[in-house]
Design a protein around this motif. Sequence first.
Motif, PDB file in Angstrom:
ATOM      1  N   SER A  62     106.650 -20.956 -76.556  1.00 10.45           N
ATOM      2  CA  SER A  62     106.415 -20.450 -75.198  1.00 10.45           C
ATOM      3  C   SER A  62     106.654 -18.947 -75.153  1.00 10.45           C
ATOM      4  N   LEU A  63     106.080 -18.332 -74.132  1.00  7.18           N
ATOM      5  CA  LEU A  63     106.207 -16.903 -73.876  1.00  7.18           C
ATOM      6  C   LEU A  63     106.454 -16.693 -72.392  1.00  7.18           C
ATOM      7  N   GLN A  64     107.224 -15.677 -72.074  1.00 12.39           N
ATOM      8  CA  GLN A  64     107.371 -15.252 -70.685  1.00 12.39           C
ATOM      9  C   GLN A  64     106.619 -13.941 -70.532  1.00 12.39           C
ATOM     10  N   LEU A  65     105.516 -13.980 -69.798  1.00 13.27           N
ATOM     11  CA  LEU A  65     104.701 -12.792 -69.572  1.00 13.27           C
ATOM     12  C   LEU A  65     105.028 -12.198 -68.210  1.00 13.27           C
ATOM     13  N   PRO A  66     104.793 -10.908 -68.034  1.00 14.49           N
ATOM     14  CA  PRO A  66     105.006 -10.322 -66.710  1.00 14.49           C
ATOM     15  C   PRO A  66     103.949 -10.841 -65.731  1.00 14.49           C
ATOM     16  N   PRO A  67     104.383 -11.345 -64.584  1.00 12.14           N
ATOM     17  CA  PRO A  67     103.395 -11.807 -63.597  1.00 12.14           C
ATOM     18  C   PRO A  67     102.678 -10.625 -62.957  1.00 12.14           C
ATOM     19  N   LEU A  68     101.550 -10.919 -62.355  1.00 18.13           N
ATOM     20  CA  LEU A  68     100.830  -9.894 -61.609  1.00 18.13           C
ATOM     21  C   LEU A  68     101.614  -9.490 -60.367  1.00 18.13           C
ATOM     22  N   HIS A  69     101.274  -8.339 -59.845  1.00 20.00           N
ATOM     23  CA  HIS A  69     101.854  -7.851 -58.595  1.00 20.00           C
ATOM     24  C   HIS A  69     101.588  -8.871 -57.484  1.00 20.00           C
ATOM     25  N   ASP A  70     102.488  -8.944 -56.520  1.00 20.78           N
ATOM     26  CA  ASP A  70     102.377  -9.905 -55.412  1.00 20.78           C
ATOM     27  C   ASP A  70     101.024  -9.842 -54.710  1.00 20.78           C
ATOM     28  N   LEU A  71     100.525  -8.638 -54.452  1.00 25.51           N
ATOM     29  CA  LEU A  71      99.254  -8.496 -53.749  1.00 25.51           C
ATOM     30  C   LEU A  71      98.102  -9.058 -54.584  1.00 25.51           C
ATOM     31  N   MET A  72      98.120  -8.810 -55.877  1.00 24.70           N
ATOM     32  CA  MET A  72      97.057  -9.344 -56.734  1.00 24.70           C
ATOM     33  C   MET A  72      97.109 -10.873 -56.761  1.00 24.70           C
ATOM     34  N   ARG A  73      98.317 -11.425 -56.805  1.00 16.21           N
ATOM     35  CA  ARG A  73      98.450 -12.897 -56.757  1.00 16.21           C
ATOM     36  C   ARG A  73      97.974 -13.434 -55.417  1.00 16.21           C
ATOM     37  N   ALA A  74      98.220 -12.704 -54.347  1.00 18.43           N
ATOM     38  CA  ALA A  74      97.761 -13.145 -53.022  1.00 18.43           C
ATOM     39  C   ALA A  74      96.233 -13.174 -52.958  1.00 18.43           C
ATOM     40  N   ILE A  75      95.586 -12.203 -53.566  1.00 22.14           N
ATOM     41  CA  ILE A  75      94.116 -12.171 -53.586  1.00 22.14           C
ATOM     42  C   ILE A  75      93.581 -13.351 -54.382  1.00 22.14           C
ATOM     43  N   ILE A  76      94.139 -13.593 -55.563  1.00 21.25           N
ATOM     44  CA  ILE A  76      93.719 -14.740 -56.369  1.00 21.25           C
ATOM     45  C   ILE A  76      93.988 -16.038 -55.616  1.00 21.25           C
ATOM     46  N   GLY A  77      95.170 -16.135 -55.010  1.00 22.00           N
ATOM     47  CA  GLY A  77      95.543 -17.342 -54.269  1.00 22.00           C
ATOM     48  C   GLY A  77      94.619 -17.650 -53.108  1.00 22.00           C
ATOM     49  N   ALA A  78      94.042 -16.618 -52.519  1.00 21.90           N
ATOM     50  CA  ALA A  78      93.104 -16.803 -51.411  1.00 21.90           C
ATOM     51  C   ALA A  78      91.720 -17.221 -51.900  1.00 21.90           C
ATOM     52  N   GLY A  79      91.497 -17.131 -53.216  1.00 16.67           N
ATOM     53  CA  GLY A  79      90.182 -17.471 -53.760  1.00 16.67           C
ATOM     54  C   GLY A  79      89.342 -16.252 -54.087  1.00 16.67           C
ATOM     55  N   GLY A  80      89.914 -15.064 -53.937  1.00 13.61           N
ATOM     56  CA  GLY A  80      89.195 -13.832 -54.249  1.00 13.61           C
ATOM     57  C   GLY A  80      89.285 -12.837 -53.106  1.00 13.61           C
ATOM     58  N   GLY A  81      88.745 -11.649 -53.352  1.00  6.78           N
ATOM     59  CA  GLY A  81      88.843 -10.556 -52.402  1.00  6.78           C
ATOM     60  C   GLY A  81      88.180 -10.822 -51.063  1.00  6.78           C
ATOM     61  N   LEU A  82      87.023 -11.464 -51.069  1.00  5.12           N
ATOM     62  CA  LEU A  82      86.317 -11.745 -49.820  1.00  5.12           C
ATOM     63  C   LEU A  82      87.126 -12.688 -48.929  1.00  5.12           C
ATOM     64  N   GLU A  83      87.615 -13.787 -49.514  1.00  2.92           N
ATOM     65  CA  GLU A  83      88.403 -14.743 -48.724  1.00  2.92           C
ATOM     66  C   GLU A  83      89.725 -14.123 -48.276  1.00  2.92           C
ATOM     67  N   PHE A  84      90.335 -13.324 -49.139  1.00  2.19           N
ATOM     68  CA  PHE A  84      91.576 -12.636 -48.779  1.00  2.19           C
ATOM     69  C   PHE A  84      91.334 -11.726 -47.570  1.00  2.19           C
ATOM     70  N   SER A  85      90.258 -10.967 -47.593  1.00  7.27           N
ATOM     71  CA  SER A  85      89.934 -10.052 -46.491  1.00  7.27           C
ATOM     72  C   SER A  85      89.652 -10.817 -45.210  1.00  7.27           C
ATOM     73  N   LYS A  86      88.930 -11.914 -45.309  1.00  5.24           N
ATOM     74  CA  LYS A  86      88.656 -12.731 -44.113  1.00  5.24           C
ATOM     75  C   LYS A  86      89.945 -13.232 -43.491  1.00  5.24           C
ATOM     76  N   ARG A  87      90.862 -13.699 -44.316  1.00  5.24           N
ATOM     77  CA  ARG A  87      92.145 -14.194 -43.801  1.00  5.24           C
ATOM     78  C   ARG A  87      92.923 -13.077 -43.126  1.00  5.24           C
ATOM     79  N   ARG A  88      92.948 -11.909 -43.758  1.00  3.46           N
ATOM     80  CA  ARG A  88      93.685 -10.768 -43.200  1.00  3.46           C
ATOM     81  C   ARG A  88      93.102 -10.327 -41.862  1.00  3.46           C
ATOM     82  N   LEU A  89      91.789 -10.461 -41.722  1.00  2.59           N
ATOM     83  CA  LEU A  89      91.115 -10.050 -40.490  1.00  2.59           C
ATOM     84  C   LEU A  89      91.048 -11.166 -39.462  1.00  2.59           C
ATOM     85  N   GLY A  90      91.521 -12.358 -39.854  1.00  7.38           N
ATOM     86  CA  GLY A  90      91.496 -13.496 -38.935  1.00  7.38           C
ATOM     87  C   GLY A  90      90.124 -14.064 -38.702  1.00  7.38           C
ATOM     88  N   LEU A  91      89.246 -13.920 -39.671  1.00  7.39           N
ATOM     89  CA  LEU A  91      87.872 -14.420 -39.527  1.00  7.39           C
ATOM     90  C   LEU A  91      87.725 -15.829 -40.077  1.00  7.39           C
TER      91      LEU A  91
END
Length: 168
Positions: free
Chosen positions: A139-168
């Motif tokens: 096993s390896l312990q790698l540095p995780p991505l920055h919180d904001l980058m993980r939030a974008i991935i977690g939302a499904g990508g930049g478009l979905e992240f932006s829609k959520r942030r804008l309340g669309l």
Amino acid sequence: MQWNWRGKAWVFGDDVPNDNGFMPISFVRSQVYDAAVLARSAFADLDPTLAPKIAPGDILVGGKNFGRGNPHVQGFLGLKGLGVGVLAESMSRGPLRACVNAGVPVLVAPTLREFAQNGDLLAVNFETGLVANETRGTSLQLPPLHDLMRAIIGAGGGLEFSKRRLGL
């Protein structure tokens, strides 16, 4: 978004390009953005038999400068359509951000290719950076991505992240 992945390793060398590597440049020129359509042609210029062998949940293990070149989104949307995660020894800023913007989970750290061979079973926590090679018992312990980058991935990508942030 499920952060814990378990899948087969697909190992690549150094300098695998985005254009005419991940995806034929013709999809950029014709402005195709459908991840399912793009997935069918992923890696066509490297190995046209590869995409059908890759299963959702599998992990691409790239060498140095993985996804090099122009950060056109089509290659990374093709990876999203395949349902894969990415571990890479290095990615330049543009391709890394395109990968995140497409919603593809990714971790970057040196010496990853030494950690896995094609077909090894990997368990990856893309949130914490913990990577286990179940085939080899390492096993390896790698540095995780920055919180904001993980939030974008977690939302499904930049478009979905932006829609959520804008309340669309």
